[in-house]
Motif scaffolding. Structure first.
Motif, PDB file in Angstrom:
ATOM      1  N   UNK A  57     -90.251  79.846 -54.575  1.00  0.00           N
ATOM      2  CA  UNK A  57     -91.508  79.756 -54.578  1.00  0.00           C
ATOM      3  C   UNK A  57     -92.009  78.157 -54.081  1.00  0.00           C
ATOM      4  N   UNK A  58     -93.004  78.423 -52.906  1.00  0.00           N
ATOM      5  CA  UNK A  58     -93.229  76.970 -52.597  1.00  0.00           C
ATOM      6  C   UNK A  58     -94.376  76.264 -53.256  1.00  0.00           C
ATOM      7  N   UNK A  59     -95.470  77.000 -54.060  1.00  0.00           N
ATOM      8  CA  UNK A  59     -96.473  76.374 -54.460  1.00  0.00           C
ATOM      9  C   UNK A  59     -96.090  75.384 -55.366  1.00  0.00           C
ATOM     10  N   UNK A  60     -96.503  74.208 -55.523  1.00  0.00           N
ATOM     11  CA  UNK A  60     -96.092  73.029 -56.252  1.00  0.00           C
ATOM     12  C   UNK A  60     -97.206  72.552 -57.549  1.00  0.00           C
ATOM     13  N   UNK A  61     -97.724  73.457 -57.660  1.00  0.00           N
ATOM     14  CA  UNK A  61     -98.624  73.101 -58.765  1.00  0.00           C
ATOM     15  C   UNK A  61     -99.729  73.998 -58.800  1.00  0.00           C
ATOM     16  N   UNK A  67     -97.662  72.321 -45.732  1.00  0.00           N
ATOM     17  CA  UNK A  67     -97.046  71.341 -46.313  1.00  0.00           C
ATOM     18  C   UNK A  67     -96.412  71.705 -47.475  1.00  0.00           C
ATOM     19  N   UNK A  68     -96.362  73.002 -48.093  1.00  0.00           N
ATOM     20  CA  UNK A  68     -95.495  73.109 -49.282  1.00  0.00           C
ATOM     21  C   UNK A  68     -94.371  73.673 -48.834  1.00  0.00           C
ATOM     22  N   UNK A  69     -94.260  74.377 -47.846  1.00  0.00           N
ATOM     23  CA  UNK A  69     -92.983  74.933 -47.342  1.00  0.00           C
ATOM     24  C   UNK A  69     -92.094  73.956 -46.867  1.00  0.00           C
ATOM     25  N   UNK A  70     -92.765  72.981 -45.984  1.00  0.00           N
ATOM     26  CA  UNK A  70     -91.949  71.885 -45.547  1.00  0.00           C
ATOM     27  C   UNK A  70     -91.236  71.177 -46.889  1.00  0.00           C
ATOM     28  N   UNK A  71     -92.060  70.913 -47.751  1.00  0.00           N
ATOM     29  CA  UNK A  71     -91.608  69.940 -48.785  1.00  0.00           C
ATOM     30  C   UNK A  71     -90.322  70.661 -49.485  1.00  0.00           C
ATOM     31  N   UNK A  72     -90.653  71.972 -49.818  1.00  0.00           N
ATOM     32  CA  UNK A  72     -89.662  72.952 -50.643  1.00  0.00           C
ATOM     33  C   UNK A  72     -88.445  73.090 -49.685  1.00  0.00           C
ATOM     34  N   UNK A  73     -88.694  73.421 -48.414  1.00  0.00           N
ATOM     35  CA  UNK A  73     -87.313  73.338 -47.602  1.00  0.00           C
ATOM     36  C   UNK A  73     -86.563  72.187 -47.550  1.00  0.00           C
ATOM     37  N   UNK A  74     -87.271  71.254 -47.518  1.00  0.00           N
ATOM     38  CA  UNK A  74     -86.513  69.836 -47.232  1.00  0.00           C
ATOM     39  C   UNK A  74     -85.478  69.626 -48.460  1.00  0.00           C
ATOM     40  N   UNK A  75     -86.306  69.897 -49.804  1.00  0.00           N
ATOM     41  CA  UNK A  75     -85.439  69.454 -50.851  1.00  0.00           C
ATOM     42  C   UNK A  75     -84.280  70.624 -51.048  1.00  0.00           C
ATOM     43  N   UNK A  76     -84.480  71.908 -50.657  1.00  0.00           N
ATOM     44  CA  UNK A  76     -83.377  72.739 -50.548  1.00  0.00           C
ATOM     45  C   UNK A  76     -82.270  72.590 -49.831  1.00  0.00           C
ATOM     46  N   UNK A  77     -82.548  72.068 -48.543  1.00  0.00           N
ATOM     47  CA  UNK A  77     -81.592  71.705 -47.531  1.00  0.00           C
ATOM     48  C   UNK A  77     -80.829  70.400 -47.841  1.00  0.00           C
ATOM     49  N   UNK A  78     -81.438  69.637 -48.555  1.00  0.00           N
ATOM     50  CA  UNK A  78     -80.641  68.339 -48.822  1.00  0.00           C
ATOM     51  C   UNK A  78     -79.454  68.579 -49.738  1.00  0.00           C
ATOM     52  N   UNK A  79     -79.446  69.909 -50.194  1.00  0.00           N
ATOM     53  CA  UNK A  79     -78.136  70.439 -50.944  1.00  0.00           C
ATOM     54  C   UNK A  79     -77.175  71.001 -50.023  1.00  0.00           C
ATOM     55  N   UNK A 135     -85.522  83.387 -44.466  1.00  0.00           N
ATOM     56  CA  UNK A 135     -86.496  84.553 -44.611  1.00  0.00           C
ATOM     57  C   UNK A 135     -87.874  83.993 -45.428  1.00  0.00           C
ATOM     58  N   UNK A 136     -88.553  85.001 -45.647  1.00  0.00           N
ATOM     59  CA  UNK A 136     -89.639  84.845 -46.602  1.00  0.00           C
ATOM     60  C   UNK A 136     -91.050  85.844 -46.453  1.00  0.00           C
ATOM     61  N   UNK A 137     -91.838  85.725 -47.467  1.00  0.00           N
ATOM     62  CA  UNK A 137     -93.110  86.605 -47.415  1.00  0.00           C
ATOM     63  C   UNK A 137     -93.942  85.799 -48.608  1.00  0.00           C
ATOM     64  N   UNK A 138     -95.200  86.304 -48.572  1.00  0.00           N
ATOM     65  CA  UNK A 138     -96.202  85.924 -49.437  1.00  0.00           C
ATOM     66  C   UNK A 138     -95.845  85.847 -50.812  1.00  0.00           C
ATOM     67  N   UNK A 139     -95.085  87.048 -51.297  1.00  0.00           N
ATOM     68  CA  UNK A 139     -94.890  87.165 -52.791  1.00  0.00           C
ATOM     69  C   UNK A 139     -93.633  88.000 -52.664  1.00  0.00           C
ATOM     70  N   UNK A 140     -92.443  87.529 -53.371  1.00  0.00           N
ATOM     71  CA  UNK A 140     -91.317  88.561 -53.699  1.00  0.00           C
ATOM     72  C   UNK A 140     -91.319  89.008 -55.035  1.00  0.00           C
ATOM     73  N   UNK A 141     -91.246  90.441 -55.051  1.00  0.00           N
ATOM     74  CA  UNK A 141     -91.301  91.219 -56.198  1.00  0.00           C
ATOM     75  C   UNK A 141     -90.281  92.387 -56.037  1.00  0.00           C
ATOM     76  N   UNK A 142     -90.141  93.475 -56.965  1.00  0.00           N
ATOM     77  CA  UNK A 142     -89.321  94.654 -56.669  1.00  0.00           C
ATOM     78  C   UNK A 142     -89.674  95.373 -55.345  1.00  0.00           C
ATOM     79  N   UNK A 143     -90.936  95.320 -55.179  1.00  0.00           N
ATOM     80  CA  UNK A 143     -91.347  96.253 -54.073  1.00  0.00           C
ATOM     81  C   UNK A 143     -90.733  95.478 -52.760  1.00  0.00           C
ATOM     82  N   UNK A 144     -90.129  94.350 -52.725  1.00  0.00           N
ATOM     83  CA  UNK A 144     -89.737  93.727 -51.635  1.00  0.00           C
ATOM     84  C   UNK A 144     -88.587  94.370 -51.049  1.00  0.00           C
ATOM     85  N   UNK A 158     -88.029  81.655 -49.013  1.00  0.00           N
ATOM     86  CA  UNK A 158     -89.141  81.101 -49.263  1.00  0.00           C
ATOM     87  C   UNK A 158     -90.342  82.062 -49.338  1.00  0.00           C
ATOM     88  N   UNK A 159     -91.167  81.851 -50.325  1.00  0.00           N
ATOM     89  CA  UNK A 159     -92.350  82.736 -50.569  1.00  0.00           C
ATOM     90  C   UNK A 159     -93.116  81.832 -51.454  1.00  0.00           C
TER      91      UNK A 159
END
Length: 324
Positions: A291-295, A310-322, A238-247, A270-271
């Motif tokens: 978080x998916x922002x890479x820089x 691109x950021x989401x795909x790259x982050x998800x790829x690294x997470x699911x390698x585990x 799941x995911x959204x733009x920003x995760x915080x206490x209000x989520x 992912x957020x």
């Protein structure tokens, strides 16, 4: 973009200041269900900051959208009621559906909250006949009552342009309106959680139509039958733009996570970014978030569709390698 199984519809209605505006909503392929946002007709973004005045803004256009759906054959409506410019207790919407709100001379009251000051009687004589056949699932993510210090006027009136005196007056007018509505429907409950949503639109739906107020995420998850998919899944993402206490306060990711935990599933979120207090999400079913922002980049760059993909795909790829 319209969800699969639904077709877009455009209809000319009145905006909060009773000017023409084209509102969009969606109808199911079988024309049984309509999905609409009240903000498409009566949203605060339709009114310039210098024009905002809840004494004058009306929900009339929302009623016009519903009437259009009814005339197209819809009998079930899913309605989002966030982002309103109004504080008229939903009287504008109901007027468009044929209810009559009259002053002591038997004349229609003025649009907007100002009209409630003169309200003396309510007539159902000319209500759209098909309305009795309709049901409404109202997506409401606030629990404010209609009146009082947590009510529609006090909490949301100022952001819609109300002064302190206007806020006090509107609260008193809404109270009288609720008491009068109670004479027509003993079940009218101005203290019901969400009655104060969208300037009292929640109260109007519950009192004058066959409506149920529910958190938006519950309605969405039910409509797309997500539970069945989760039951068959190995991992839930799941995911959204920003995760915080209000989520954790009724937002989609935690709603998804709650459903996933019913089946003992792991949940990854992912957020775009996270805040320091986002760890509270781990206590509400999200096992880990990333978080998916890479820089370092601007908000505009981060929200660019190609960059985000691109950021989401790259982050998800690294997470699911585990995990595989």
């Amino acid at each position: 973009m319209t969800a699969p199984g639904y077709e877009p519809v455009e209809v000319l209605v009145h905006d909060p200041l009773m000017r023409p505006v084209t509102a969009k909503y969606a109808i199911s392929a079988d024309h049984a269900t309509a999905v609409l946002e009240m903000s498409a007709a009566s949203g605060i973004t339709l009114v310039a900051p210098e024009e905002r005045n809840p004494l004058k803004t009306s929900t009339y256009g929302v009623g016009e959208m519903i009437k259009d759906g009814i005339l197209r054959g819809c009998r079930h409506f899913i309605v989002g009621i966030g982002g309103s410019a109004t504080n008229d207790g939903g009287v504008g919407m109901l007027t468009a559906l044929g209810f009559e709100f009259l002053d002591q001379k038997g004349e229609p009251i003025a649009p907007g909250a100002q009209g409630l000051a003169d309200l003396c009687s309510i007539s159902r004589e000319n209500v759209l006949r098909e309305l009795s056949e309709c049901s409404f699932s109202v997506a409401c993510d606030v629990n404010n009552p209609l009146c009082g210090e947590r009510g529609a006027s006090a909490v949301y009136g100022p952001q819609k342009g109300a002064t302190a005196q206007m806020t006090q007056n509107m609260d008193e007018w809404l109270l009288r309106y609720a008491q009068l509505a109670g004479q027509y429907d003993p079940a009218a409950d101005m203290d019901y959680p969400g009655a104060g949503a969208a300037g009292g639109l929640g109260f109007a739906f519950r009192t004058f139509t066959n409506a149920v107020l529910r958190p938006g995420v519950e309605i969405v998850l039910n409509e797309i039958n997500l539970e069945a998919a989760i039951a068959e899944a190995d991992i839930v993402v799941t995911g959204e733009g920003r995760l915080d206490r209000q989520s954790v306060m009724g937002k989609a990711p935690v709603g998804v996570a709650k459903l996933a935990k019913k089946y003992g599933k792991k949940v990854i979120a992912f957020c775009g970014c996270v805040t320091e207090d986002a760890e509270v999400c781990n206590e509400h079913g999200i096992d880990a978030y990333f978080p998916i922002v890479r820089g370092t980049c601007t908000l505009e760059d981060a929200m660019n569709l190609e960059n985000a993909y691109r950021n989401l795909a790259s982050t998800a790829y690294q997470v699911f390698r585990l995990l595989v």
